[in-house]
Write a protein that holds these residues in place. Sequence first.
Motif, PDB file in Angstrom:
ATOM      1  N   VAL A 159       0.878  -1.170   0.000  1.00 38.04           N
ATOM      2  CA  VAL A 159       0.000   0.000   0.000  1.00 38.04           C
ATOM      3  C   VAL A 159       0.911   1.215   0.000  1.00 38.04           C
ATOM      4  N   GLU A 160       0.697   2.103  -0.986  1.00 36.72           N
ATOM      5  CA  GLU A 160       1.522   3.307  -1.115  1.00 36.72           C
ATOM      6  C   GLU A 160       0.650   4.545  -1.016  1.00 36.72           C
ATOM      7  N   GLN A 161       1.134   5.554  -0.323  1.00 37.33           N
ATOM      8  CA  GLN A 161       0.477   6.852  -0.257  1.00 37.33           C
ATOM      9  C   GLN A 161       1.307   7.831  -1.075  1.00 37.33           C
ATOM     10  N   VAL A 162       0.652   8.569  -1.963  1.00 35.80           N
ATOM     11  CA  VAL A 162       1.320   9.597  -2.756  1.00 35.80           C
ATOM     12  C   VAL A 162       0.696  10.932  -2.352  1.00 35.80           C
ATOM     13  N   GLU A 163       1.514  11.795  -1.789  1.00 37.64           N
ATOM     14  CA  GLU A 163       1.031  13.083  -1.304  1.00 37.64           C
ATOM     15  C   GLU A 163       0.734  14.014  -2.470  1.00 37.64           C
ATOM     16  N   SER A 164      -0.159  14.988  -2.245  1.00 35.53           N
ATOM     17  CA  SER A 164      -0.458  15.968  -3.286  1.00 35.53           C
ATOM     18  C   SER A 164       0.777  16.840  -3.510  1.00 35.53           C
ATOM     19  N   ILE A 165       0.978  17.211  -4.772  1.00 36.35           N
ATOM     20  CA  ILE A 165       2.149  18.008  -5.129  1.00 36.35           C
ATOM     21  C   ILE A 165       1.823  18.875  -6.345  1.00 36.35           C
ATOM     22  N   PRO A 182      -3.828  16.344  -6.855  1.00 35.68           N
ATOM     23  CA  PRO A 182      -4.297  15.724  -5.603  1.00 35.68           C
ATOM     24  C   PRO A 182      -3.518  14.438  -5.295  1.00 35.68           C
ATOM     25  N   GLY A 183      -3.410  14.139  -4.035  1.00 37.56           N
ATOM     26  CA  GLY A 183      -2.765  12.906  -3.611  1.00 37.56           C
ATOM     27  C   GLY A 183      -3.665  11.705  -3.851  1.00 37.56           C
ATOM     28  N   TYR A 184      -3.097  10.522  -3.722  1.00 37.22           N
ATOM     29  CA  TYR A 184      -3.859   9.293  -3.914  1.00 37.22           C
ATOM     30  C   TYR A 184      -3.134   8.151  -3.218  1.00 37.22           C
ATOM     31  N   SER A 185      -3.769   6.997  -3.198  1.00 37.71           N
ATOM     32  CA  SER A 185      -3.116   5.804  -2.650  1.00 37.71           C
ATOM     33  C   SER A 185      -3.224   4.674  -3.671  1.00 37.71           C
ATOM     34  N   TRP A 186      -2.231   3.804  -3.648  1.00 36.61           N
ATOM     35  CA  TRP A 186      -2.155   2.627  -4.515  1.00 36.61           C
ATOM     36  C   TRP A 186      -2.207   1.399  -3.640  1.00 36.61           C
ATOM     37  N   GLU A 187      -2.765   0.312  -4.141  1.00 35.17           N
ATOM     38  CA  GLU A 187      -2.608  -0.967  -3.467  1.00 35.17           C
ATOM     39  C   GLU A 187      -2.526  -2.061  -4.509  1.00 35.17           C
ATOM     40  N   GLY A 188      -1.607  -2.961  -4.282  1.00 36.99           N
ATOM     41  CA  GLY A 188      -1.385  -4.058  -5.211  1.00 36.99           C
ATOM     42  C   GLY A 188      -0.236  -4.922  -4.718  1.00 36.99           C
ATOM     43  N   VAL A 189       0.393  -5.643  -5.638  1.00 38.19           N
ATOM     44  CA  VAL A 189       1.452  -6.585  -5.286  1.00 38.19           C
ATOM     45  C   VAL A 189       2.734  -6.234  -6.038  1.00 38.19           C
ATOM     46  N   TYR A 190       3.846  -6.302  -5.311  1.00 41.20           N
ATOM     47  CA  TYR A 190       5.172  -6.166  -5.915  1.00 41.20           C
ATOM     48  C   TYR A 190       5.814  -7.544  -6.007  1.00 41.20           C
ATOM     49  N   LYS A 191       6.536  -7.760  -7.085  1.00 39.97           N
ATOM     50  CA  LYS A 191       7.349  -8.955  -7.237  1.00 39.97           C
ATOM     51  C   LYS A 191       8.715  -8.492  -7.716  1.00 39.97           C
ATOM     52  N   ASN A 192       9.724  -8.709  -6.895  1.00 35.96           N
ATOM     53  CA  ASN A 192      11.093  -8.282  -7.207  1.00 35.96           C
ATOM     54  C   ASN A 192      11.158  -6.797  -7.552  1.00 35.96           C
ATOM     55  N   ASP A 193      10.503  -5.964  -6.734  1.00 33.36           N
ATOM     56  CA  ASP A 193      10.548  -4.506  -6.829  1.00 33.36           C
ATOM     57  C   ASP A 193       9.772  -3.942  -8.022  1.00 33.36           C
ATOM     58  N   ARG A 194       8.923  -4.757  -8.657  1.00 30.08           N
ATOM     59  CA  ARG A 194       8.129  -4.308  -9.802  1.00 30.08           C
ATOM     60  C   ARG A 194       6.662  -4.596  -9.542  1.00 30.08           C
ATOM     61  N   LYS A 195       5.798  -3.666  -9.962  1.00 27.83           N
ATOM     62  CA  LYS A 195       4.361  -3.878  -9.822  1.00 27.83           C
ATOM     63  C   LYS A 195       3.958  -5.062 -10.679  1.00 27.83           C
ATOM     64  N   GLU A 196       3.069  -5.888 -10.112  1.00 33.30           N
ATOM     65  CA  GLU A 196       2.640  -7.111 -10.799  1.00 33.30           C
ATOM     66  C   GLU A 196       1.152  -7.322 -10.537  1.00 33.30           C
ATOM     67  N   GLY A 197       0.391  -7.636 -11.583  1.00 29.93           N
ATOM     68  CA  GLY A 197      -1.036  -7.907 -11.427  1.00 29.93           C
ATOM     69  C   GLY A 197      -1.851  -6.629 -11.352  1.00 29.93           C
ATOM     70  N   VAL A 198      -3.057  -6.731 -10.780  1.00 32.18           N
ATOM     71  CA  VAL A 198      -3.977  -5.593 -10.721  1.00 32.18           C
ATOM     72  C   VAL A 198      -3.618  -4.680  -9.553  1.00 32.18           C
ATOM     73  N   TRP A 199      -3.481  -3.394  -9.855  1.00 36.31           N
ATOM     74  CA  TRP A 199      -3.256  -2.358  -8.851  1.00 36.31           C
ATOM     75  C   TRP A 199      -4.456  -1.434  -8.857  1.00 36.31           C
ATOM     76  N   LYS A 200      -4.916  -1.066  -7.669  1.00 38.06           N
ATOM     77  CA  LYS A 200      -6.053  -0.154  -7.546  1.00 38.06           C
ATOM     78  C   LYS A 200      -5.557   1.179  -7.004  1.00 38.06           C
ATOM     79  N   LYS A 201      -6.094   2.239  -7.588  1.00 37.61           N
ATOM     80  CA  LYS A 201      -5.715   3.602  -7.214  1.00 37.61           C
ATOM     81  C   LYS A 201      -6.938   4.295  -6.632  1.00 37.61           C
ATOM     82  N   TYR A 202      -6.778   4.910  -5.446  1.00 38.76           N
ATOM     83  CA  TYR A 202      -7.884   5.547  -4.729  1.00 38.76           C
ATOM     84  C   TYR A 202      -7.580   7.015  -4.462  1.00 38.76           C
ATOM     85  N   THR A 203      -8.641   7.830  -4.424  1.00 36.57           N
ATOM     86  CA  THR A 203      -8.487   9.223  -4.026  1.00 36.57           C
ATOM     87  C   THR A 203      -8.198   9.271  -2.527  1.00 36.57           C
ATOM     88  N   ILE A 204      -7.874  10.451  -2.047  1.00 41.10           N
ATOM     89  CA  ILE A 204      -7.658  10.652  -0.601  1.00 41.10           C
ATOM     90  C   ILE A 204      -8.910  10.261   0.184  1.00 41.10           C
TER      91      ILE A 204
END
Length: 190
Positions: free
Chosen positions: A36-42, A46-68
């Motif tokens: 789960v990653e939080q990205v601050e507004s800049i 607007p900021g947002y959050s990501w959730e998904g799976v990493y495999k060997n430091d790379r995003k893999e599969g379905v990632w969901k992005k949410y508003t604050i």
Amino acid sequence: MKRLFISILCAGLAVSASAQDVNKTDAKKRKQGPWVEQVESIRGEPGYSWEGVYKNDRKEGVWKKYTINGDLMAEETFLQGALQGLCKYYYPNGKISATGQMIAIDLEGQKDTVVTIDPVSGEESLMEVVRKGNSVRQGEWRLYDEDGNMVRETYERGELSSSAQVNRPRNTAPLPHEAGAAGKKKKGKD
């Protein structure tokens, strides 16, 4: 009521996240597993959050992005850190704004060797360049306005077919992955 629901949802996510192995790295300091990653507004974005799976430091599969506020913005499919597969994007009211396939034309970490020339001495040397993931639209994309009207566009490796350009709705906002590139010029084109 909505704030209470969001607070309960966030608390529930925090409890479930602490119960799982979330945001873990391996011995080589590479991101692994659920994340789960939080990205601050800049700069006005607007900021947002990501959730998904990493495999060997790379995003893999379905990632969901949410508003604050916790509203779903996007569902994107990744392969080795690059968009590859079905992607869905949503309006703030929860209605779908676009859906279609992405295809990775460069995978993150691929290496190329290029010849470089020293401008002073004119000496040639070989240099290794590591690519970043790069993806483009592929196949049929369905774009929806906020009233639910749909337009279809067809892409071939990122190039929009000429017949589809005429039918694109005027009030269709750029997709999240296009927003950063909207003001950039492509090299070699005026």
